[in-house]
Structures are given as structure tokens and as C-alpha cells.
Design a protein around this motif. Structure first.
Motif, mmCIF file in Angstrom:
data_model
loop_
_atom_site.group_PDB
_atom_site.id
_atom_site.type_symbol
_atom_site.label_atom_id
_atom_site.label_comp_id
_atom_site.label_asym_id
_atom_site.label_seq_id
_atom_site.Cartn_x
_atom_site.Cartn_y
_atom_site.Cartn_z
ATOM 1 N N MET A 1 12.151 -7.095 4.072
ATOM 2 C CA MET A 1 10.872 -6.894 2.813
ATOM 3 C C MET A 1 10.601 -6.368 2.395
ATOM 4 S SD MET A 1 8.972 -9.986 2.691
ATOM 5 C CE MET A 1 6.666 -9.058 2.731
ATOM 6 N N VAL A 2 11.377 -5.216 3.102
ATOM 7 C CA VAL A 2 11.785 -3.506 2.475
ATOM 8 C C VAL A 2 12.553 -4.033 0.494
ATOM 9 C CG1 VAL A 2 12.460 -0.765 2.441
ATOM 10 C CG2 VAL A 2 10.494 -1.956 3.972
ATOM 11 N N ALA A 3 13.427 -3.994 1.871
ATOM 12 C CA ALA A 3 14.397 -4.446 0.654
ATOM 13 C C ALA A 3 14.150 -5.439 -1.155
ATOM 14 C CB ALA A 3 16.112 -4.783 1.214
ATOM 15 N N PRO B 1 12.888 -4.963 -7.212
ATOM 16 C CA PRO B 1 12.064 -5.900 -8.925
ATOM 17 C C PRO B 1 11.460 -4.457 -9.039
ATOM 18 C CG PRO B 1 10.641 -5.994 -6.671
ATOM 19 C CD PRO B 1 12.304 -6.281 -6.575
ATOM 20 N N ILE B 2 11.862 -3.193 -8.281
ATOM 21 C CA ILE B 2 10.771 -2.021 -8.913
ATOM 22 C C ILE B 2 12.034 -1.515 -8.954
ATOM 23 C CG2 ILE B 2 10.458 0.172 -8.631
ATOM 24 C CD1 ILE B 2 8.362 -0.744 -5.509
ATOM 25 N N CYS B 3 12.740 -1.661 -9.241
ATOM 26 C CA CYS B 3 14.651 -1.346 -9.884
ATOM 27 C C CYS B 3 14.589 -2.160 -11.307
ATOM 28 C CB CYS B 3 15.856 -1.032 -8.537
ATOM 29 S SG CYS B 3 15.647 0.256 -7.428
ATOM 30 N N LYS C 1 14.517 5.165 -3.975
ATOM 31 C CA LYS C 1 15.224 4.440 -2.741
ATOM 32 C C LYS C 1 14.708 5.807 -2.133
ATOM 33 C CE LYS C 1 18.877 2.831 -5.153
ATOM 34 N NZ LYS C 1 19.984 1.827 -5.759
ATOM 35 N N GLY C 2 15.756 7.017 -2.197
ATOM 36 C CA GLY C 2 15.928 7.845 -1.179
ATOM 37 C C GLY C 2 14.089 8.436 -1.280
ATOM 38 N N THR C 3 13.007 7.709 -1.912
ATOM 39 C CA THR C 3 11.956 8.195 -1.277
ATOM 40 C C THR C 3 11.955 7.814 0.682
ATOM 41 O OG1 THR C 3 10.852 6.074 -1.779
ATOM 42 C CG2 THR C 3 10.864 8.196 -3.262
ATOM 43 N N SER C 4 12.441 6.616 0.719
ATOM 44 C CA SER C 4 12.951 6.620 2.247
ATOM 45 C C SER C 4 12.537 7.332 2.949
ATOM 46 C CB SER C 4 13.559 4.684 2.882
ATOM 47 O OG SER C 4 14.947 5.742 1.897
ATOM 48 N N LEU C 5 13.226 8.173 2.423
ATOM 49 C CA LEU C 5 13.769 9.054 3.749
ATOM 50 C C LEU C 5 12.297 9.929 3.641
ATOM 51 C CD1 LEU C 5 17.604 10.843 1.841
ATOM 52 C CD2 LEU C 5 16.670 9.359 4.242
ATOM 53 N N GLY D 1 1.174 -0.914 0.014
ATOM 54 C CA GLY D 1 -0.104 -0.177 -0.326
ATOM 55 C C GLY D 1 1.081 1.227 -0.146
ATOM 56 N N GLY D 2 2.224 1.003 0.663
ATOM 57 C CA GLY D 2 3.105 2.182 -0.019
ATOM 58 C C GLY D 2 3.806 2.503 -0.837
ATOM 59 N N ILE D 3 3.791 1.677 -2.300
ATOM 60 C CA ILE D 3 4.233 1.288 -2.994
ATOM 61 C C ILE D 3 3.900 2.341 -3.725
ATOM 62 C CG2 ILE D 3 4.734 0.702 -5.443
ATOM 63 C CD1 ILE D 3 5.440 -1.562 -4.148
#
Length: 228
Positions: A201-203, A208-210, A168-172, A27-29
Motif C-alpha cells: 500500500m505504501v508503494a 502517484p505522488i512521484c 521517498k526518503g522521508t520514510s527514513l 493521514g501521513g501524507i
């Protein structure tokens, strides 16, 4: 020293918790992609004008572009996000977490994109500029019709890397309350006290997104190769 035999490997990853958490994490994607895509688009638009300014013979255009690029590349993105979200209210400007994240990633990525665009534009033979000038073509017409189509092929790989870094930086953005993928994982980790499972799990979701972005890079390279 702790020997490997002393580590309970089965406790490093809770499969049952991971499976139950997948819908919540996924749901966070959409928010992750929203921040990444809009930030990238803003960065590409601003980055093009910064690249033009950086290449300009006019000092009034060249030096502001150089200073901006130097500042953005020389300061941590997280600090910049905090300035936008926590600092601006001090002067009476209140930004939502999502808007602050998009603005932060857009303004920050523009500096890197500008340098990529500048290098790509400079890689085009100067004779093409001279030929366009001899045909009485204007600067922006030459840029749009002749230079950019060729420069884009050169810029695609590094621009894709910038986009991956933004994703990946959106994690910030979790640090400024944006409900993206990593913040979702932090919520579950806080409730279950199982950070390791959630971070793994986050990794596994970012990967696959990358990979998909990398595949799109290959398709774009094939598309623009006709301009070489």
C-alpha cells in the motif's frame, strides 16, 4: 526449493485490510510532504550558496564548500538523522523528530543541489559573464537576472529527481518518530501482523505522488524553455 504453487498468493495482499487502512495511511501524507517540501526549500537555498562558494576563486569559500559537499554525499542520511535526533541530546540539544527530519533532509540535499547548481551555472556561456561585466553589472545582479534564469532550465530535471528522492526518503523519518506515511503503515502492520499488505500500500501511494512531481517537472521545463 519452494514452488510457486506452494505460495498462497491470496495472503500476500489483504484487500479488506488495505481498504480499511487507506484513511489512516493517507493521514501521513501531509507530514510526508511537509518534511519533503521544507527540506527541499532549505536545500535549495543552502545549495545555491554552496554552488557559488564551490565556484569561487577564493580558497576560504571554495574549500569549506567542497568539504561540506563531500561529507554530506559521503555519509548515509539515516546516520545523519540519528545524529541529530539521538546524538544531539548528549550535548544538551533536544530536537523534535519533525525538526530533526527537516534539518537533516535540508542539510543533506543541499550538497546534491549544490553540485547540480554548479553544473547548471557552468553550462552558461562565459561570454555572458563578460558582457555583463562590460556593462558594469554586479555579480549578484548578473546571477539573478541573466545566469540563473537560463541555468534553472538546465537544473530542473536533476532538481526534480532530488525532490523525488527526498519524498521517498522521508520514510527514513519514521525511524525518528515522525508520523509520516511509512510510520503509519508500520503502526498498522504491527497491529495486524500483515506487513506485506501495508508495504504494498505504501508503494502504491508513493507512486502517484512521484508521478505528480514528474508532471510538474514537465510543466516547469516548458516554462523555463523560453530562456534558452
Amino acid at each position: 526449493m519452494i514452488e510457486l504453487s506452494d505460495v498462497h498468493l491470496e495472503k500476500l495482499f489483504d484487500m479488506e485490510l488495505a481498504i480499511k487502512s487507506i484513511p489512516f495511511l493517507l493521514g501521513g501524507i501531509p507530514m510526508t510532504l511537509l518534511v519533503a517540501v521544507t527540506g527541499m526549500l532549505m536545500g535549495m537555498i543552502l545549495g545555491l550558496f554552496l554552488a557559488v562558494g564551490r565556484n569561487s576563486a577564493k580558497v576560504i569559500l571554495r574549500w569549506p564548500a567542497r568539504i561540506y559537499i563531500s561529507f554530506m554525499r559521503g555519509t548515509p542520511l539515516l546516520v545523519f538523522l540519528f545524529l541529530l535526533y539521538f546524538g544531539f541530546p548528549v550535548i544538551g540539544i533536544q530536537l523534535s523528530g519533525i525538526f530533526a527530519a527537516v534539518l537533516g533532509f535540508g542539510l543533506n540535499s543541499a550538497a546534491y543541489i549544490a553540485e547540480i547548481n554548479r553544473s547548471a551555472i557552468n553550462s552558461i556561456d562565459k561570454g555572458q559573464w563578460e558582457s555583463a561585466k562590460a556593462l558594469n553589472m554586479g555579480y549578484w545582479f548578473t546571477m539573478r537576472k541573466i545566469i540563473l534564469p537560463q541555468a534553472t532550465r538546465v537544473a530542473v530535471p536533476p532538481l526534480t529527481n532530488v525532490f523525488m528522492d527526498i519524498v521517498k526518503g522521508t520514510s527514513l523519518a519514521a525511524m525518528i518518530t515522525v508520523p509520516e506515511l511509512f510510520q503509519k503503515a508500520q503502526i498498522v502492520a504491527g497491529r495486524t501482523f500483515d506487513s506485506m499488505t501495508m508495504y504494498i500500500m505504501v508503494a502504491l501511494i508513493y507512486w502517484p505522488i512521484c508521478m505528480l512531481i514528474s508532471h510538474l517537472q514537465d510543466r516547469l521545463e516548458d516554462r523555463f524553455s523560453r530562456f534558452l
